[in-house]
Design an enzyme around this catalytic site. Structure first.
Site, mmCIF file in Angstrom:
data_model
loop_
_atom_site.group_PDB
_atom_site.id
_atom_site.type_symbol
_atom_site.label_atom_id
_atom_site.label_comp_id
_atom_site.label_asym_id
_atom_site.label_seq_id
_atom_site.Cartn_x
_atom_site.Cartn_y
_atom_site.Cartn_z
ATOM 1 N N HIS A 189 0.838 -1.201 0.000
ATOM 2 C CA HIS A 189 0.000 0.000 0.000
ATOM 3 C C HIS A 189 0.873 1.251 0.000
ATOM 4 N N ASP B 108 8.407 22.652 -24.757
ATOM 5 C CA ASP B 108 8.384 21.291 -24.241
ATOM 6 C C ASP B 108 9.405 21.207 -23.130
ATOM 7 N N TRP C 181 7.142 -0.236 4.437
ATOM 8 C CA TRP C 181 7.746 0.469 3.302
ATOM 9 C C TRP C 181 9.162 0.923 3.644
ATOM 10 N N SER D 207 14.130 6.484 -12.790
ATOM 11 C CA SER D 207 13.073 7.306 -13.382
ATOM 12 C C SER D 207 13.010 8.678 -12.717
ATOM 13 N N SER D 208 13.022 8.684 -11.386
ATOM 14 C CA SER D 208 12.911 9.962 -10.672
ATOM 15 C C SER D 208 14.105 10.854 -10.939
ATOM 16 N N HIS E 8 13.331 11.220 4.946
ATOM 17 C CA HIS E 8 12.718 12.475 5.349
ATOM 18 C C HIS E 8 12.619 13.468 4.198
ATOM 19 N N GLU F 247 12.305 12.762 1.294
ATOM 20 C CA GLU F 247 11.251 12.180 0.471
ATOM 21 C C GLU F 247 9.865 12.710 0.853
ATOM 22 N N TYR G 131 9.152 15.509 2.026
ATOM 23 C CA TYR G 131 8.998 16.877 1.514
ATOM 24 C C TYR G 131 8.926 16.897 0.000
ATOM 25 N N SER H 282 -0.374 27.388 -3.962
ATOM 26 C CA SER H 282 -0.035 28.790 -4.173
ATOM 27 C C SER H 282 -0.469 29.295 -5.548
ATOM 28 N N HIS I 293 14.638 12.083 13.423
ATOM 29 C CA HIS I 293 13.407 12.145 14.209
ATOM 30 C C HIS I 293 12.535 10.906 13.962
ATOM 31 N N HIS I 294 12.915 10.095 12.989
ATOM 32 C CA HIS I 294 12.226 8.818 12.819
ATOM 33 C C HIS I 294 12.868 7.737 13.676
ATOM 34 N N THR J 188 7.190 26.546 7.338
ATOM 35 C CA THR J 188 5.891 26.012 6.925
ATOM 36 C C THR J 188 4.780 26.930 7.417
ATOM 37 N N LYS K 226 4.252 29.769 5.165
ATOM 38 C CA LYS K 226 3.446 29.451 3.998
ATOM 39 C C LYS K 226 1.960 29.450 4.346
ATOM 40 N N ARG L 201 1.030 0.577 15.240
ATOM 41 C CA ARG L 201 0.723 0.447 13.826
ATOM 42 C C ARG L 201 1.193 -0.916 13.332
HETATM 43 C C1 HEA Z 1 1.218 8.436 -0.091
HETATM 44 C C2 HEA Z 1 0.253 8.215 0.281
HETATM 45 C C3 HEA Z 1 -0.795 7.434 0.966
HETATM 46 C C4 HEA Z 1 -2.117 7.479 0.651
HETATM 47 C C5 HEA Z 1 -2.790 8.289 -0.444
HETATM 48 C C6 HEA Z 1 -2.760 6.608 1.573
HETATM 49 C C7 HEA Z 1 -4.127 6.379 1.574
HETATM 50 C C8 HEA Z 1 -4.794 5.575 2.488
HETATM 51 N N1 HEA Z 1 -4.227 4.853 3.507
HETATM 52 FE FE1 HEA Z 1 -2.233 4.685 3.892
HETATM 53 N N2 HEA Z 1 -0.261 4.555 4.276
HETATM 54 C C9 HEA Z 1 0.739 5.257 3.667
HETATM 55 C C10 HEA Z 1 0.596 6.186 2.663
HETATM 56 C C11 HEA Z 1 -0.623 6.525 2.073
HETATM 57 N N3 HEA Z 1 -1.843 6.035 2.418
HETATM 58 C C12 HEA Z 1 2.009 4.904 4.243
HETATM 59 C C13 HEA Z 1 3.369 5.478 3.855
HETATM 60 C C14 HEA Z 1 1.755 3.950 5.220
HETATM 61 C C15 HEA Z 1 2.769 3.246 6.143
HETATM 62 C C16 HEA Z 1 3.032 1.868 5.676
HETATM 63 C C17 HEA Z 1 3.939 1.131 6.570
HETATM 64 O O1 HEA Z 1 3.644 1.025 7.778
HETATM 65 O O2 HEA Z 1 4.957 0.631 6.079
HETATM 66 C C18 HEA Z 1 0.309 3.754 5.231
HETATM 67 C C19 HEA Z 1 -0.337 2.905 6.103
HETATM 68 C C20 HEA Z 1 -1.719 2.837 6.242
HETATM 69 C C21 HEA Z 1 -2.391 2.192 7.312
HETATM 70 C C22 HEA Z 1 -1.730 1.512 8.494
HETATM 71 C C23 HEA Z 1 -1.445 0.115 8.193
HETATM 72 C C24 HEA Z 1 -0.702 -0.537 9.284
HETATM 73 O O3 HEA Z 1 -0.025 0.123 10.073
HETATM 74 O O4 HEA Z 1 -0.797 -1.765 9.344
HETATM 75 C C25 HEA Z 1 -3.740 2.332 7.085
HETATM 76 C C26 HEA Z 1 -4.808 1.820 7.967
HETATM 77 O O5 HEA Z 1 -5.844 2.287 8.011
HETATM 78 C C27 HEA Z 1 -3.893 3.088 5.881
HETATM 79 C C28 HEA Z 1 -5.096 3.435 5.297
HETATM 80 C C29 HEA Z 1 -5.222 4.234 4.171
HETATM 81 C C30 HEA Z 1 -6.499 4.541 3.558
HETATM 82 C C31 HEA Z 1 -7.828 4.024 3.996
HETATM 83 C C32 HEA Z 1 -6.220 5.378 2.501
HETATM 84 C C33 HEA Z 1 -7.233 5.991 1.569
HETATM 85 O O6 HEA Z 1 -7.005 7.368 1.467
HETATM 86 C C34 HEA Z 1 -7.212 5.347 0.229
HETATM 87 C C35 HEA Z 1 -8.371 5.841 -0.599
HETATM 88 C C36 HEA Z 1 -8.360 5.339 -1.987
HETATM 89 C C37 HEA Z 1 -9.051 4.279 -2.436
HETATM 90 C C38 HEA Z 1 -9.861 3.449 -1.540
HETATM 91 C C39 HEA Z 1 -8.930 3.837 -3.845
HETATM 92 C C40 HEA Z 1 -10.027 4.207 -4.695
HETATM 93 C C41 HEA Z 1 -11.281 3.405 -4.714
HETATM 94 C C42 HEA Z 1 -11.467 2.118 -5.066
HETATM 95 C C43 HEA Z 1 -10.364 1.130 -5.214
HETATM 96 C C44 HEA Z 1 -12.807 1.651 -5.286
HETATM 97 C C45 HEA Z 1 -13.230 0.496 -4.501
HETATM 98 C C46 HEA Z 1 -13.424 0.826 -3.079
HETATM 99 C C47 HEA Z 1 -14.623 0.773 -2.436
HETATM 100 C C48 HEA Z 1 -15.910 0.579 -3.153
HETATM 101 C C49 HEA Z 1 -14.706 0.938 -0.955
HETATM 102 N N4 HEA Z 1 -2.643 3.380 5.375
HETATM 103 C C1 HEA Z 2 4.111 14.824 3.080
HETATM 104 C C2 HEA Z 2 4.570 14.202 4.031
HETATM 105 C C3 HEA Z 2 4.975 14.713 5.392
HETATM 106 C C4 HEA Z 2 5.108 15.998 5.865
HETATM 107 C C5 HEA Z 2 4.917 17.295 5.134
HETATM 108 C C6 HEA Z 2 5.516 15.862 7.232
HETATM 109 C C7 HEA Z 2 5.772 16.948 8.047
HETATM 110 C C8 HEA Z 2 6.283 16.861 9.335
HETATM 111 N N1 HEA Z 2 6.531 15.705 10.026
HETATM 112 FE FE1 HEA Z 2 6.149 13.820 9.389
HETATM 113 N N2 HEA Z 2 6.019 11.952 8.654
HETATM 114 C C9 HEA Z 2 5.601 11.584 7.404
HETATM 115 C C10 HEA Z 2 5.246 12.441 6.395
HETATM 116 C C11 HEA Z 2 5.291 13.830 6.484
HETATM 117 N N3 HEA Z 2 5.607 14.552 7.583
HETATM 118 C C12 HEA Z 2 5.575 10.160 7.275
HETATM 119 C C13 HEA Z 2 5.175 9.367 6.035
HETATM 120 C C14 HEA Z 2 5.987 9.648 8.500
HETATM 121 C C15 HEA Z 2 6.085 8.188 8.942
HETATM 122 C C16 HEA Z 2 7.100 7.398 8.257
HETATM 123 C C17 HEA Z 2 7.045 5.978 8.715
HETATM 124 O O1 HEA Z 2 7.530 5.710 9.827
HETATM 125 O O2 HEA Z 2 6.472 5.138 7.995
HETATM 126 C C18 HEA Z 2 6.276 10.806 9.335
HETATM 127 C C19 HEA Z 2 6.773 10.705 10.631
HETATM 128 C C20 HEA Z 2 7.168 11.781 11.378
HETATM 129 C C21 HEA Z 2 7.911 11.664 12.595
HETATM 130 C C22 HEA Z 2 8.409 10.364 13.212
HETATM 131 C C23 HEA Z 2 7.546 9.864 14.264
HETATM 132 C C24 HEA Z 2 8.007 8.559 14.766
HETATM 133 O O3 HEA Z 2 8.274 7.641 13.975
HETATM 134 O O4 HEA Z 2 8.097 8.431 15.984
HETATM 135 C C25 HEA Z 2 8.106 12.942 13.065
HETATM 136 C C26 HEA Z 2 8.835 13.278 14.310
HETATM 137 O O5 HEA Z 2 9.315 14.295 14.505
HETATM 138 C C27 HEA Z 2 7.502 13.844 12.104
HETATM 139 C C28 HEA Z 2 7.508 15.218 12.208
HETATM 140 C C29 HEA Z 2 7.059 16.069 11.210
HETATM 141 C C30 HEA Z 2 7.137 17.525 11.320
HETATM 142 C C31 HEA Z 2 7.635 18.313 12.481
HETATM 143 C C32 HEA Z 2 6.653 18.003 10.136
HETATM 144 C C33 HEA Z 2 6.573 19.476 9.758
HETATM 145 O O6 HEA Z 2 7.079 19.669 8.470
HETATM 146 C C34 HEA Z 2 5.183 20.008 9.836
HETATM 147 C C35 HEA Z 2 5.173 21.530 9.739
HETATM 148 C C36 HEA Z 2 3.813 22.117 9.638
HETATM 149 C C37 HEA Z 2 3.121 22.722 10.620
HETATM 150 C C38 HEA Z 2 3.641 22.786 12.004
HETATM 151 C C39 HEA Z 2 1.767 23.308 10.391
HETATM 152 C C40 HEA Z 2 1.738 24.737 9.924
HETATM 153 C C41 HEA Z 2 2.494 25.684 10.754
HETATM 154 C C42 HEA Z 2 1.956 26.713 11.447
HETATM 155 C C43 HEA Z 2 0.511 27.057 11.383
HETATM 156 C C44 HEA Z 2 2.896 27.583 12.207
HETATM 157 C C45 HEA Z 2 2.833 27.556 13.687
HETATM 158 C C46 HEA Z 2 2.950 26.215 14.279
HETATM 159 C C47 HEA Z 2 3.617 25.915 15.419
HETATM 160 C C48 HEA Z 2 4.462 26.887 16.131
HETATM 161 C C49 HEA Z 2 3.477 24.556 16.008
HETATM 162 N N4 HEA Z 2 6.944 13.104 11.095
HETATM 163 CU CU LIG Z 3 10.522 12.955 8.737
#
Ligand code: HEA
Ligand code: HEA
Ligand SMILES: [Cu+2]
Ligand code: CUA
Lengths: 539, 302, 288
Positions: free
Chosen positions: A79, A108, A144, A171-172, A255, A257, A259, A270, A304-305, A330, A333, A452
């Site tokens: 997923h 292009d 993942w 590709s990327s 990390h 990634e 962003y 924007s 921080h992860h 952030t 923004k 999780r």
């Molecule tokens: C980048 C993006 C991304 C997106 C878009 C989503 C989208 C969704 N994610 Fe996920 N998710 C991750 C990134 C993302 N996730 C990541 C990084 C993890 C961590 C994995 C890990 O632990 O290694 C995770 C893990 C994760 C978990 C935790 C699993 C676990 O810890 O065991 C769950 C559980 O609820 C979840 C749920 C969902 C759901 C319900 C959506 C929904 O938003 C999806 C909605 C879209 C659809 C459903 C598809 C469209 C519709 C159909 C196919 C039609 C048929 C469906 C019906 C008629 C019902 N995701």
């Molecule tokens: C698009 C993806 C995305 C983005 C943008 C972010 C943004 C941020 N993430 Fe997140 N993060 C993930 C995707 C993302 N993360 C994923 C996928 C994981 C789990 C990976 C895995 O384990 O599978 C993760 C996990 C993760 C962890 C690890 C947790 C753990 O494993 O224990 C932490 C810990 O610090 C963290 C922190 C943050 C912070 C501080 C930001 C900041 O950038 C957020 C900044 C934004 C705001 C704060 C809001 C707007 C700000 C204001 C309105 C200003 C005023 C606010 C204050 C003074 C508070 N993230």
């Molecule tokens: Cu991070």
């Protein structure tokens, strides 16, 4: 010699390539390639979503009803890989392909054939990855993040997983090179860097992030491969390596990634908010600097992860402070978007609704991020559903919502037809409601202590899981409306779109017809600052 | 008195004594917030969590409030005319600075709490915790400055939960409970036993893949990494039964390796440990004497 | 920006899809091979490799053809330059991952296992008696006792070879710019020879390591980092040498002139990059 001038813009001299293969498979056209990227992205969104539905169905109530625990882990892993590398990243690249040349007055992309290769690698990479489901031993199931030693216990899938990630990386990297070359080299005369639309800026910076970290991921998975098949000891303490080494290398990629998946979204938002607020973006330069600042900081926060792996206290503190700092740019923004809306003259067409939802819901996701940055508090949040809630708020209601907003915003430009506002709004409101039903309760589950990546849980977690699953099914079903809207718009809509689709829109792309000509700008356009969003704004 | 009989009695008493504490510490249906936990560290974490939460709520109210006002006041349908300004250095400076100050306000207590959690000096007991696929091993290393003789055991998911969790078992996960707590998937055959009021240091490692040692009511969490040893400490003053889970994905039964800690009043713990040591010695003697039947050691069940 | 007032767009091409298929076959084959389907894997992998080689010949051929016809304007040239530059940057990051692994194991994991710094408990409970040292194959002595390559023999020679090859390619470049065809061919040819000699020595070194030093890929973390770093570097030298040969042939055919020889420059950049990586290797893998 090289300048023997006045060549036709196309070697073949006929603008519209004939035949399906010639047009799509051998394409050098940024729009066609962009379309393929977007279709691919949507397909992957559905495949990844289908896996998510499997996850949510198993978690609907306590007890194991549908699958063996190992298969659940496969679903979770695939997923995430499919969503991240298949849906979100190609979605942004597709938008970049379509819009960047049009926004900077180029015909292009800079390297059109390489562009085609960047795309065509992806379907093969995902065939390779998805095929692992059918191998003995099944698909990758170590999350993942692919942590060793667990991931090395996998069977036949390991090699294919590693190679498919290599392919995605190639590709990327090529995509990023192309975008950099396009933006730095193909701008029409007069299109200064600081007049570019913010979407181009966000992608320029994202492309550098990609170049810096995709090779590092490739290195990390290569070490996995050699540890499994060639007897190396990178992640084996017995041989002098360390499993934690992998985590450092992975998160040095991982990390930035995340962003990579949000900066282009910032760019899109924007573009959209000023259009529907009929007011130029507030603090254009601050927006550019903020993106650059976030990109820089993203390289020094990876641990921080890893707050619980047993780092020395000095590292924990450094990474805590650096992570918290990201909230500042952030915040700039977010405040600028709100101020752009302030004293504007707003209308709420579908793209604007998605953009507003983005600002609110992404911010909520950012808040939980800042909470997790506090190390002692993260000891309680780490690896629970609190994190799952966090990253779905930033990824689904952040990245995915931004892509959807952009599709509504530019679909009329691409197709030449208007989409149905009514169905667009149905799609929006259902998504906005159900996505919160889906992910908000996951905060509570995490705080209550649900880890999780588990297929089954204690009965105390039952209620909110059921709520979340119901939200998930309805959110997923809602996405079918999206497909309907797109198909209707592209193939059936009778309402023709004007060149300037939105009253408040600015920018070069709106000076082209809808749909735009095969090659966007055959000769460099003369830039009239008043058509640009930022051209006549002196900061 | 046989060892196991003694144990059954003492742990029963301990549970009764601490029922209220465990009730606060274990997850409950519809729980919305973090557990306050039962250690001073978990209380501090809880306070930090609440502070961060309220900061976020506060900022959220301001930001979203402004947005909502804007959406109502400045809509075209109400005849709003767009302003032409597009930047304001003073304002931008203020809202860059404000978050910095707020974050410093959060980082300060976080730093202090962390320093405390990292300080394992002065612990009076060491227990080695080893994660395996999919069970835990607890080895008692030393206690009050003296090495402990050969006390160690495996701890895995309780049989009842294990039966229920099989695919399509048809059994009701709500049907198992322990002193009123429905302990499905949060119960083990042999809990870890530690004394109340003693600073206990855990040295955490793993035998195969990475696992994670986490007991939410204690506010402690550390990765168990093969080949590497991490340490972490806890001092629980309230006796009771506290539950946690392995939190690092460790393969197919990752969801099924709970941690249950039985915190006994110190005196009871001392006799428990003495009994364990005696039993270990007896087992050893029996083994060396090539005794026919293997000694059955079914302690620590309640 | 556009200099002639028009843009250049290449026509469609079948090579990208051929490249994608080639890569796919190669990886499917390699994966099958690793998983124990030797003959199937090797066949498919070979097929993929052939496809990729064919693709390269075809693709570069058509680009060369277009370049010779003068299709590319200055803007295209700049795009190519940027492409090469940033490609090399991404390569640097790829090596960065492995250098990172080397530094991490030397500065953190070995000391930790040996009980230094935060590793006291790790050493006490799991690896009692293991003393931190470099080179090391870890507390379990994976791969058995081994010796390392002395830096002042072949490695030093190889350093000198690569350094002089950087000089010769620069001389060749100046000759090209000055229009001295003869000197160009000689010095470019010399560069190729130096590269090839480097490779020859490296092969010798590997054989030496495997047969006499018991230093293999399986020699704990030392063997892992040693062979992965020098191995990937060697692969890059091989690639660079092939590219140099191609460029030399193109020089013979007179494909380049004083102002227009991007392909030459791209290969030169690549060669310098390979050279710099080697210097880091020499320093951190062999000497220190
Ligand atoms: C980048 C993006 C991304 C997106 C878009 C989503 C989208 C969704 N994610 Fe996920 N998710 C991750 C990134 C993302 N996730 C990541 C990084 C993890 C961590 C994995 C890990 O632990 O290694 C995770 C893990 C994760 C978990 C935790 C699993 C676990 O810890 O065991 C769950 C559980 O609820 C979840 C749920 C969902 C759901 C319900 C959506 C929904 O938003 C999806 C909605 C879209 C659809 C459903 C598809 C469209 C519709 C159909 C196919 C039609 C048929 C469906 C019906 C008629 C019902 N995701
Ligand atoms: C698009 C993806 C995305 C983005 C943008 C972010 C943004 C941020 N993430 Fe997140 N993060 C993930 C995707 C993302 N993360 C994923 C996928 C994981 C789990 C990976 C895995 O384990 O599978 C993760 C996990 C993760 C962890 C690890 C947790 C753990 O494993 O224990 C932490 C810990 O610090 C963290 C922190 C943050 C912070 C501080 C930001 C900041 O950038 C957020 C900044 C934004 C705001 C704060 C809001 C707007 C700000 C204001 C309105 C200003 C005023 C606010 C204050 C003074 C508070 N993230
Ligand atoms: Cu991070
Ligand atoms: Cu052990 Cu998860």
């Amino acid at each position: 010699m090289a300048h023997d001038a006045a060549l036709p813009h196309d070697d073949h001299a006929h603008a519209d390539p004939k035949g399906f293969i010639h047009r799509w498979v051998m394409s050098t056209n940024h729009k066609d390639i962009g379309t393929m990227y977007l279709v691919f992205s949507l397909t992957m969104f559905f495949i990844g979503g289908l896996f998510a539905m499997g996850i949510r169905a198993e978690l609907f109530k306590p007890g194991m009803q549908l699958m063996q625990p190992y298969f659940f882990n496969e679903l979770t892993t695939m997923h995430a890989l499919v969503m991240i590398f298949g849906a979100i990243m190609p979605g942004f690249v597709g938008l970049a392909n379509w819009m960047i040349p049009m926004q900077i007055g180029a015909p292009d992309m800079a390297l059109p054939r390489m562009n085609n290769l960047s795309f065509w690698i992806l379907p093969f990479a995902f065939v390779l990855l998805l095929s692992t489901f059918f191998l003995p031993g099944g698909a990758p199931a170590a999350g993942w993040t692919m942590y060793p030693p667990l991931v090395l216990q996998g069977g036949d899938d390991v090699a294919f997983m590693v190679f498919s990630i290599h392919l995605m990386g190639i590709s990327s990297i090529m995509g990023a090179i192309n975008i950099i070359a396009t933006i730095l080299n193909m701008r029409a005369p007069g299109m200064d860097l600081l007049k570019m639309p913010l979407f181009c800026w966000s992608w320029l910076i994202t492309a550098f992030l990609l170049l810096a970290v995709m090779p590092v991921l490739a290195g990390a998975v290569t070490m996995l491969l050699t540890d499994k098949f060639f007897g190396t000891s990178f992640f084996n303490a017995g041989g002098g390596g360390d499993p934690v080494l992998y985590q450092h290398v992975f998160w040095f990629f991982g990390h930035p990634e995340v962003y990579i998946m949000i900066l282009p979204a910032f760019g899109l938002i924007s573009e959209i908010i000023p259009t529907f607020a009929r007011k130029p973006i507030f603090g254009y330069k601050a927006m550019v600097y903020a993106i650059a600042c976030i990109a820089f900081l993203s390289f020094i926060v990876w641990s921080h992860h890893m707050f619980t792996v047993g780092l020395p206290i000095g590292s924990e503190l450094f990474f805590m402070y650096a992570t918290m700092l990201i909230a500042v740019p952030t915040g700039v923004k977010v405040f600028n978007w709100v101020t752009t809306m302030w004293r504007g003259s707003m209308t709420f067409e579908t793209p604007m609704l998605w953009a507003i939802a983005f600002v609110i819901l992404f911010t909520i996701g950012g808040f939980s991020g800042v909470m997790m940055a506090l190390v002692p508090a993260d000891f309680q949040y780490n690896q629970t559903y609190f994190i799952v809630a966090h990253f779905h708020y930033v990824l689904v209601t952040g990245a995915a919502f931004a892509i959807i907003a952009a599709v509504y915003y530019w679909l009329p430009k691409w197709s030449g037809h208007m989409y149905s506002e009514f169905w667009g709004k149905v799609h929006f409101w259902n998504s906005a409601i159900w996505v919160n039903v889906l992910f908000f309760p996951q905060h509570f589950l995490g705080l209550a202590g649900m880890p999780r990546r588990i297929p089954d849980y204690n009965v105390a977690f039952a209620d909110f899981n059921m709520v979340s699953s119901i939200g998930g099914f309805l959110f997923g079903a809602t996405q079918l409306v999206f497909v309907g809207v797109i198909i209707h718009c592209v193939f059936f809509s009778k309402v023709r779109a004007p060149a300037k689709v939105w009253e408040g829109a600015h920018g070069l792309e709106w000076t082209l017809s809808s749909p735009p000509p095969h090659h966007s700008f055959v000769t460099p356009p003369v830039i009239d600052n008043s058509v640009l969003a930022h051209g006549d704004v002196m900061h | 008195m046989s060892v196991s009989k003694f144990l059954r009695q003492t742990s029963g008493a301990a549970v009764a004594l601490a029922a209220s504490a465990s009730a606060l510490a274990n997850p409950v249906p519809w729980q919305l917030n973090l557990t306050r936990g039962v250690t001073s560290e978990s209380h501090e974490i809880f306070a930090l969590h609440m502070a961060a939460l309220w900061v976020c709520v506060g900022i959220g109210v301001v930001v979203f409030g402004a947005m909502i006002i804007a959406m109502f006041r400045f809509r075209k349908s109400r005849g709003a005319v767009p302003a032409t300004w597009s930047h304001n250095s003073k304002l931008e400076f203020v809202w860059t600075l404000m978050p910095v100050l707020i974050l410093i306000g959060l980082a300060t207590p976080a730093t202090r709490i962390l320093m405390n959690e990292y300080d394992t000096t002065g612990s009076q007991m060491t227990i080695k915790v080893t994660g395996y696929q999919w069970k835990w091993r607890y080895d008692y290393v030393d206690y009050l400055g003296k090495p402990v003789g050969d006390v160690g055991f495996m701890s895995k998911l309780a049989a009842a939960s294990n039966r229920i969790r099989q695919l399509d078992s048809g059994l009701d996960p709500g049907s198992v409970s322990d002193h009123g707590f429905k302990d499905y998937l949060l119960s083990v055959d042999k809990p870890l036993v530690i004394p109340a009021g003693v600073k206990v240091r855990f040295v955490v490692t793993a035998g195969d893949v990475i696992h994670g040692f986490w007991v939410p009511p204690f506010g402690i969490k550390k990765d168990a990494i093969p080949g590497i040893v991490n340490d972490i400490w806890v001092q629980v003053d309230q006796p009771g039964i506290y539950r946690g889970q392995c939190y690092v994905l460790c393969g197919q039964d990752h969801g099924f390796m709970p941690i249950v800690v039985n915190v006994l009043p110190k005196a009871q713990f001392d006799s428990w440990l003495a009994a364990q040591e005696a039993q270990a010695k007896a087992d050893k003697a029996a083994r060396t004497a090539q005794a026919a039947g293997p000694a059955n050691s079914a302690f620590a069940q309640h | 920006m556009s200099q002639s007032g028009t843009y250049y767009i290449p026509h469609g091409s079948r090579w990208p899809i051929v490249a994608a298929i080639g890569l796919f076959l190669f990886m499917v084959g390699f994966g099958n091979w690793l998983n124990g389907n030797d003959s199937l894997g090797q066949t498919v992998m070979g097929l993929g490799a052939l496809t990729i080689i064919g693709m390269m010949v075809g693709w570069f051929g058509s680009v060369i053809h277009e370049s010779m016809r003068g299709n590319f304007n200055g803007q295209v040239d700049v795009s190519f330059r940027m492409g090469m530059m940033w490609f090399i940057f991404s390569e640097v990051m790829f090596f960065g991952a492995f250098f990172g692994a080397l530094f991490y194991t030397r500065m953190i994991s070995i000391p930790t296992l040996g009980g230094e710094g935060a590793g006291a408990l790790t050493n006490q409970f799991l690896w009692n008696g293991f003393a931190p040292a470099w080179p090391s194959n870890g507390p379990e002595h994976i791969g058995g006792a081994f010796s390392t390559m002395p830096p002042w023999g072949i490695p030093l020679l190889n350093t000198l070879l690569l350094l002089s090859s950087s000089v010769t390619i620069t001389i060749a470049h100046h000759a090209l710019r000055a229009g001295h065809r003869g000197r160009l061919l000689v010095f470019l040819g010399l560069t190729v020879l130096l590269g090839a000699t480097f490779l020859r020595f490296q092969v010798h070194e590997y054989i030496e390591a495997y047969t006499h030093l018991n230093l293999t890929l399986h020699t704990g973390i030392y063997g892992s980092t040693f062979f992965m770093l020098t191995g990937f570097h060697g692969l890059h030298v091989t690639l660079g040498t092939i590219m140099l040969i191609v460029i030399w042939l193109r020089c013979v055919r007179g494909h380049f002139n004083r102002d227009n020889h991007f392909a030459f420059e791209a290969v030169a950049w690549y060669w310098h990059f390979v050279d710099v990586v080697w210097l880091c290797l020499f320093l951190f893998v062999y000497v220190l």
